[in-house]
Motif scaffolding. Structure first.
Motif, PDB file in Angstrom:
ATOM      1  N   GLY A 100       0.830  -1.210   0.000  1.00 34.02           N
ATOM      2  CA  GLY A 100       0.000   0.000   0.000  1.00 34.02           C
ATOM      3  C   GLY A 100       0.859   1.253   0.000  1.00 34.02           C
ATOM      4  N   LYS A 101       1.914   1.236   0.790  1.00 31.66           N
ATOM      5  CA  LYS A 101       2.829   2.396   0.830  1.00 31.66           C
ATOM      6  C   LYS A 101       3.575   2.533  -0.493  1.00 31.66           C
ATOM      7  N   PHE A 102       3.991   1.410  -1.045  1.00 30.60           N
ATOM      8  CA  PHE A 102       4.764   1.411  -2.294  1.00 30.60           C
ATOM      9  C   PHE A 102       3.943   1.992  -3.446  1.00 30.60           C
ATOM     10  N   THR A 103       2.660   1.642  -3.461  1.00 31.02           N
ATOM     11  CA  THR A 103       1.801   2.082  -4.569  1.00 31.02           C
ATOM     12  C   THR A 103       1.069   3.377  -4.253  1.00 31.02           C
ATOM     13  N   GLY A 104       1.061   3.770  -2.995  1.00 29.14           N
ATOM     14  CA  GLY A 104       0.261   4.925  -2.596  1.00 29.14           C
ATOM     15  C   GLY A 104      -1.223   4.609  -2.547  1.00 29.14           C
ATOM     16  N   HIS A 105      -1.530   3.328  -2.485  1.00 25.18           N
ATOM     17  CA  HIS A 105      -2.933   2.915  -2.484  1.00 25.18           C
ATOM     18  C   HIS A 105      -3.446   2.809  -1.047  1.00 25.18           C
ATOM     19  N   HIS A 106      -4.626   3.367  -0.816  1.00 27.05           N
ATOM     20  CA  HIS A 106      -5.140   3.470   0.555  1.00 27.05           C
ATOM     21  C   HIS A 106      -5.867   2.225   1.031  1.00 27.05           C
ATOM     22  N   ARG A 107      -6.339   1.391   0.103  1.00 22.63           N
ATOM     23  CA  ARG A 107      -7.256   0.324   0.497  1.00 22.63           C
ATOM     24  C   ARG A 107      -6.467  -0.962   0.789  1.00 22.63           C
ATOM     25  N   VAL A 108      -6.109  -1.130   2.049  1.00 19.44           N
ATOM     26  CA  VAL A 108      -5.310  -2.287   2.465  1.00 19.44           C
ATOM     27  C   VAL A 108      -6.029  -2.976   3.632  1.00 19.44           C
ATOM     28  N   PRO A 109      -6.727  -4.072   3.384  1.00 18.30           N
ATOM     29  CA  PRO A 109      -7.463  -4.752   4.458  1.00 18.30           C
ATOM     30  C   PRO A 109      -6.495  -5.477   5.413  1.00 18.30           C
ATOM     31  N   HIS A 110      -6.404  -4.986   6.642  1.00 26.43           N
ATOM     32  CA  HIS A 110      -5.469  -5.590   7.597  1.00 26.43           C
ATOM     33  C   HIS A 110      -5.897  -5.285   9.027  1.00 26.43           C
ATOM     34  N   ALA A 111      -5.265  -5.945   9.961  1.00 27.15           N
ATOM     35  CA  ALA A 111      -5.357  -5.602  11.385  1.00 27.15           C
ATOM     36  C   ALA A 111      -3.953  -5.686  11.958  1.00 27.15           C
ATOM     37  N   LYS A 112      -3.531  -4.639  12.634  1.00 29.71           N
ATOM     38  CA  LYS A 112      -2.186  -4.563  13.218  1.00 29.71           C
ATOM     39  C   LYS A 112      -1.100  -4.863  12.182  1.00 29.71           C
ATOM     40  N   GLY A 113      -1.352  -4.451  10.942  1.00 24.14           N
ATOM     41  CA  GLY A 113      -0.326  -4.604   9.909  1.00 24.14           C
ATOM     42  C   GLY A 113      -0.314  -5.954   9.233  1.00 24.14           C
ATOM     43  N   GLN A 114      -1.141  -6.875   9.670  1.00 29.24           N
ATOM     44  CA  GLN A 114      -1.189  -8.196   9.045  1.00 29.24           C
ATOM     45  C   GLN A 114      -2.450  -8.307   8.186  1.00 29.24           C
ATOM     46  N   SER A 115      -2.280  -8.735   6.966  1.00 29.15           N
ATOM     47  CA  SER A 115      -3.414  -8.795   6.036  1.00 29.15           C
ATOM     48  C   SER A 115      -4.474  -9.776   6.506  1.00 29.15           C
ATOM     49  N   ILE A 116      -5.714  -9.416   6.204  1.00 29.35           N
ATOM     50  CA  ILE A 116      -6.856 -10.242   6.634  1.00 29.35           C
ATOM     51  C   ILE A 116      -6.896 -11.521   5.793  1.00 29.35           C
ATOM     52  N   PRO A 117      -7.044 -12.674   6.436  1.00 29.31           N
ATOM     53  CA  PRO A 117      -7.145 -13.929   5.685  1.00 29.31           C
ATOM     54  C   PRO A 117      -8.511 -14.052   5.010  1.00 29.31           C
ATOM     55  N   ALA A 118      -8.790 -15.221   4.467  1.00 31.15           N
ATOM     56  CA  ALA A 118     -10.010 -15.399   3.671  1.00 31.15           C
ATOM     57  C   ALA A 118     -11.277 -15.047   4.442  1.00 31.15           C
ATOM     58  N   TRP A 119     -11.376 -15.557   5.655  1.00 35.49           N
ATOM     59  CA  TRP A 119     -12.619 -15.404   6.427  1.00 35.49           C
ATOM     60  C   TRP A 119     -12.845 -13.929   6.716  1.00 35.49           C
ATOM     61  N   ASP A 120     -13.930 -13.398   6.152  1.00 35.06           N
ATOM     62  CA  ASP A 120     -14.120 -11.947   6.120  1.00 35.06           C
ATOM     63  C   ASP A 120     -14.878 -11.449   7.355  1.00 35.06           C
ATOM     64  N   PRO A 121     -14.382 -10.362   7.945  1.00 39.86           N
ATOM     65  CA  PRO A 121     -14.997  -9.872   9.184  1.00 39.86           C
ATOM     66  C   PRO A 121     -16.317  -9.134   8.989  1.00 39.86           C
ATOM     67  N   ARG A 122     -16.726  -8.931   7.733  1.00 34.83           N
ATOM     68  CA  ARG A 122     -18.011  -8.248   7.536  1.00 34.83           C
ATOM     69  C   ARG A 122     -19.187  -9.205   7.669  1.00 34.83           C
ATOM     70  N   PRO A 123     -19.239 -10.332   6.954  1.00 37.59           N
ATOM     71  CA  PRO A 123     -20.311 -11.296   7.261  1.00 37.59           C
ATOM     72  C   PRO A 123     -20.056 -12.052   8.561  1.00 37.59           C
ATOM     73  N   LEU A 124     -18.795 -12.170   8.958  1.00 40.48           N
ATOM     74  CA  LEU A 124     -18.445 -12.952  10.156  1.00 40.48           C
ATOM     75  C   LEU A 124     -17.877 -11.992  11.202  1.00 40.48           C
ATOM     76  N   LYS A 125     -18.778 -11.255  11.829  1.00 42.88           N
ATOM     77  CA  LYS A 125     -18.331 -10.148  12.691  1.00 42.88           C
ATOM     78  C   LYS A 125     -17.607 -10.637  13.952  1.00 42.88           C
ATOM     79  N   ALA A 126     -18.005 -11.778  14.474  1.00 40.09           N
ATOM     80  CA  ALA A 126     -17.311 -12.280  15.669  1.00 40.09           C
ATOM     81  C   ALA A 126     -15.864 -12.656  15.327  1.00 40.09           C
ATOM     82  N   THR A 127     -15.658 -13.145  14.119  1.00 35.10           N
ATOM     83  CA  THR A 127     -14.286 -13.391  13.674  1.00 35.10           C
ATOM     84  C   THR A 127     -13.535 -12.070  13.569  1.00 35.10           C
TER      85      THR A 127
END
Lengths: 89, 573
Positions: B403-430
Motif C-alpha cells: 500500500g505504501k509502495f503504490t500509494g494505495h489506501h485500500r489495504v485490508p489488515h489488522a495490526k499490519g497483518q493482512s486479513i485472511p479469507a474469512w471476512d470480518p463483515r459477514p463474520l463479525k465475531a471473527t
C-alpha cells in the motif's frame, strides 16, 4: 414434530437459531418447512439440480444419511442434523 | 507416574555461533508450543527491540503432546517479535521437526543474537548425541526445495528440517519458516504468518536439522490410560464425518455461499470463479494425474493435505489450502486452481506466506499496477522477489508495505497483518478476533463461522475460541483434529499421571493470551490498535460492513466466567 439442527455457518437465514421444530415426513419436507420461515436456508443445503450439496452432510439421530437423502422418512421425534465442512487452511 | 522426565531445551547464541543444552524447568512441563513461546518471549525478549536485530528471540517450540503416540499431535510453534505487526507472533506448522525434537526430549529451541557478518549463514544440527552450530555458507540464497534436496544428500534419511528461504534471508516481513513433511522430503509445511522467516534469516540461521535417529515415542505416565485415550479418540474421529478428508480447499463453495470468498482485494465477497477454484477440482485431478490426500506428519489421522501433481503427473506442491486459493486466487481474480498451485509452489520455495503475498498482490492490482487475473504476471513477480527488486520487495513485505509502495489506501489488515479469507463483515465475531488477538488478523487465533450470531454474543464467542485455540496451539494437536479443552486436559492428565482440572486448562489458555497482550502493550500497542483497517467499516459486501462497537471489542479482552461450552467447543481455525 422432527427437529432440524442447524450448524453455525448456516444460521444466517435462521437469525441465529440452531434448533427448529417443523412439520414434515421426509428430510426434504422438513428442510422446506425451515425454508418457509427462513428464506435462503434451503439453498445452503440443496443445489439447484435438487441434490444435496457435496459439502453438506445430513444425520438422522446421529447416523449419517447416504444415498437418496432427501427422500428419507423422518419420524415425529427424529432429529435431523445438518453439518457443513468448514476449515481455515 | 511422573511422565516424561529429563527434558531439555536448546539455547542458541548466533552472535558467537554456540549452542547449549540445559534442563527444561519441571514447572513448565504443561507449557508447550504457543504458550511456551509467549512465556519465553515475555521474559527474555525486549518488546521494543528491532525485530530484525540481535535482541529479538526466535522460539521453536513443539506442543506438550508432540512426540507421543497421540493422533495428529506433532505440531510446532515458531515464535518471536513480528517484523510485520511489531507485536508478538506465533505461527504454527505441521511436518516432522516437532515430532523429532520431542522424541529427543528437546522441548524448545531458543535462538538469540546475530552474527557480526550479515552475509554468513549457519545451521543448527540436533541429534541425540550432539547439538551444534555449523557453517552453512554453501546454502546461502538457496530456494527451499533445492535446499532440502541438497540437505537430504548431506544428512541421514531420518532427519527433518526447519528452513529459511531467500525471502527470509532478505528479511522480508512476509517470509515464512518452512518445515519438511512426513517423508522428510518437501519443505511444504509453513509457519507462515507474521514474517518469522525474516527473524530466522536476520539471525543468519539458514536451517535446523533434527535427526531423531532411533528415538522412540515419548512414554506417558499412565500408559494404559493414555493408550485408551488414543484408541478411543482415533476411533471416534474415524467413525465420524471426517469433514476435512478432502482438504480445506473443498471449503471454497461454502465460503463463496457465505460471502467470505473475497474477490478483487475484498471489494466483493463472492468470486465468479468459485467453481474452477473449488478444491473438488484438485481431488478430481488425482485420477488422471496422480496425487492423493496424505498426512503431513507421522501419526496424523486427519490427512487433510492434498498432494498436487501437474499435467505431466509430476509432484507440484502440497498442500494447496483454502486460504491460498482465496488470497492468491479469488482475491486477485485468478480463475484457475492450477495457476494458484504454481504460485503456492513458488511461495513455498521462496519462503513466503501465501496469505500475505496474495493480499499484497491484490493491493498492487487494486492500485492499477497489475491487471486483475494476470496469473503469469503474478508468477513472475513472486519469482523476482529473491532478486530484491523494488516491486518484489514491496510484495514480500506484505499488504501494508505494498500500500505504501503504490500509494494505495485500500489495504485490508489488522495490526499490519493482512486479513485472511474469512471476512470480518459477514463474520463479525471473527472480526472481533482479528481486532483483539495479539496476532493481528489471523483466523487460526479464533475463527467463528456463524453469520447468525447475535451481537451480544460476539465478545464471549471470540474469547472462547481464542482460549481454545491458544491451548490447542500449545498442545501440539492440529486444529483440524478439532480437540476440545476437555480432550486436551484428558491427554495432559494421562501424560503426566495427574488430574488437570477445567479451571487449570482455562487458566492456561488465559495466561497465554495475557502474556501475549502484555508483550504487545510493552511494545507500544494500546486499545486504539484493536481495530480493522477503515475499508472494512466503509466498503460493504452483501450489504454488511464491520461495525462492531469498540466496547464490544474491548469486552473480548476481559476475562469472563467459563461457561460449559468453553470445555466442549472444538478448536476452530
Amino acid at each position: 414434530m422432527p427437529k432440524v439442527i442447524v450448524p453455525p455457518p448456516y444460521r444466517g437465514p435462521t437469525g441465529g437459531r440452531g434448533e427448529i421444530q417443523v412439520e414434515g415426513h421426509t428430510v426434504l419436507e422438513c428442510l422446506e418447512a425451515v425454508e418457509k420461515d427462513h428464506a435462503g436456508f434451503l439453498a445452503q443445503i440443496v443445489a439447484t439440480d435438487g441434490t444435496v450439496h457435496r459439502f453438506v452432510k445430513l444425520f438422522r439421530n446421529g447416523d449419517q444419511i447416504t444415498g437418496d437423502a432427501l427422500g428419507e422418512k423422518l419420524a415425529p421425534d427424529d432429529e435431523l442434523e445438518v453439518l457443513a465442512a468448514i476449515a481455515g487452511g | 507416574m511422573s511422565g516424561p522426565t529429563g527434558d531439555k531445551m536448546i539455547r542458541v547464541d548466533m552472535t558467537n555461533q554456540t549452542a547449549e543444552v540445559v534442563d527444561f524447568p519441571d514447572e513448565w512441563k504443561l507449557l508447550g508450543g504457543r504458550a511456551l513461546s509467549a512465556k519465553i518471549l515475555l521474559a527474555e525478549c525486549d518488546p521494543t527491540c528491532d525485530p530484525l536485530g540481535p535482541d529479538n528471540v526466535l522460539v521453536m517450540a513443539p506442543g506438550v503432546i508432540s512426540g507421543t503416540a497421540a493422533p495428529t499431535s506433532g505440531r510446532i510453534s515458531i515464535g518471536g517479535k513480528s517484523p510485520l505487526t511489531g507485536g508478538i507472533k506465533e505461527a504454527n506448522s505441521g511436518g516432522q521437526p516437532g515430532q523429532h525434537l520431542m522424541k529427543l526430549g528437546y522441548r524448545v529451541v531458543i535462538v538469540k543474537g546475530q552474527p557480526a557478518d550479515a552475509n554468513a549463514r549457519y545451521a543448527l544440527e540436533v541429534t541425540a548425541d550432539e547439538v551444534k552450530v555449523v557453517a552453512a555458507d554453501a546454502h546461502k540464497g538457496k530456494w527451499n526445495y533445492a535446499l532440502c534436496m541438497d540437505l537430504h544428500g548431506q544428512y541421514p534419511k531420518t532427519a527433518s528440517f526447519i528452513t529459511c528461504g531467500p525471502a527470509g534471508e532478505l528479511r522480508l516481513a512476509g517470509a515464512s519458516v518452512a518445515t519438511t513433511d512426513q517423508d522428510n522430503r518437501y519443505p511444504a509445511r509453513h509457519a507462515a504468518r507474521g514474517g518469522l522467516g525474516a527473524v530466522m534469516g536476520a539471525k543468519g540461521l539458514k536451517y535446523v536439522m533434527v535427526d531423531p535417529g532411533r528415538a522412540s515415542v515419548r512414554q506417558p505416565a499412565d500408559r494404559k490410560g493414555f493408550g485408551e485415550l488414543c484408541k478411543t479418540y482415533t476411533k471416534d474421529y474415524l467413525d465420524g464425518p471426517q469433514m476435512f478428508k478432502t482438504g480445506t480447499s473443498s471449503v471454497v463453495p461454502v465460503a463463496n455461499m457465505l460471502h467470505t470468498f473475497p474477490y478483487k482485494n475484498r471489494v466483493e465477497g463472492q468470486s465468479p470463479d468459485a467453481q474452477t477454484l473449488d478444491g473438488a477440482r484438485i481431488v478430481e485431478s488425482f485420477e488422471t494425474r496422480g496425487g492423493e490426500m496424505h498426512n503431513c506428519m507421522t501419526g496424523c489421522i486427519v490427512k487433510c493435505s492434498n498432494i498436487v501433481h501437474d499435467a505431466q503427473g509430476e509432484y507440484k506442491t502440497s498442500a494447496l489450502e483454502f486460504e491460498t486459493l482465496t488470497l492468491l486466487g479469488a482475491n486477485c481474480a485468478v480463475a484457475s486452481w492450477e495457476d494458484v498451485a504454481d504460485m503456492d509452489r513458488l511461495c513455498d520455495d521462496v519462503g513466503l506466506d501465501t496469505v500475505e503475498t496474495g493480499a499484497a498482490i491484490a493491493v498492487l492490482m487494486d492500485a492499477g499496477q497489475m491487471e486483475w487475473g494476470d496469473a503469469e504476471g503474478m508468477k513472475k513477480l513472486i519469482a523476482e522477489i529473491p532478486d530484491g527488486t523494488d516491486r518484489g520487495t514491496a510484495i514480500g513485505n506484505g499488504g501494508v508495505a505494498t500500500g505504501k509502495f503504490t500509494g494505495h489506501h485500500r489495504v485490508p489488515h489488522a495490526k499490519g497483518q493482512s486479513i485472511p479469507a474469512w471476512d470480518p463483515r459477514p463474520l463479525k465475531a471473527t472480526g472481533v478476533t482479528y481486532c483483539t488477538s495479539p496476532m493481528g488478523a489471523d483466523h487460526t487465533a479464533g475463527l467463528i463461522v456463524n453469520p447468525g450470531l447475535p451481537p451480544e454474543q460476539f465478545a464471549w464467542e471470540s474469547q472462547k475460541v481464542q482460549l481454545v485455540n491458544a491451548v490447542c496451539d500449545s498442545s501440539g494437536f492440529c486444529q483440524f483434529l478439532q480437540p476440545t479443552l476437555d480432550d486436551i486436559r484428558a491427554f495432559y492428565g494421562a501424560l503426566y499421571g495427574e488430574e488437570i482440572s477445567r479451571e487449570a486448562i482455562h487458566d492456561q489458555g488465559w495466561e497465554c493470551l495475557e502474556d501475549e497482550w502484555a508483550f504487545n502493550e510493552r511494545a507500544g500497542f494500546g486499545q486504539d490498535d484493536d481495530v480493522l483497517a477503515d475499508c472494512m467499516g466503509q466498503d460493504p459486501i452483501n450489504g454488511q460492513v464491520f461495525d462492531v462497537p469498540a466496547d464490544v471489542i474491548a469486552a473480548a479482552k476481559q476475562r469472563m466466567p467459563a461457561q460449559e461450552d468453553l470445555f466442549t467447543v472444538k478448536a476452530s481455525g
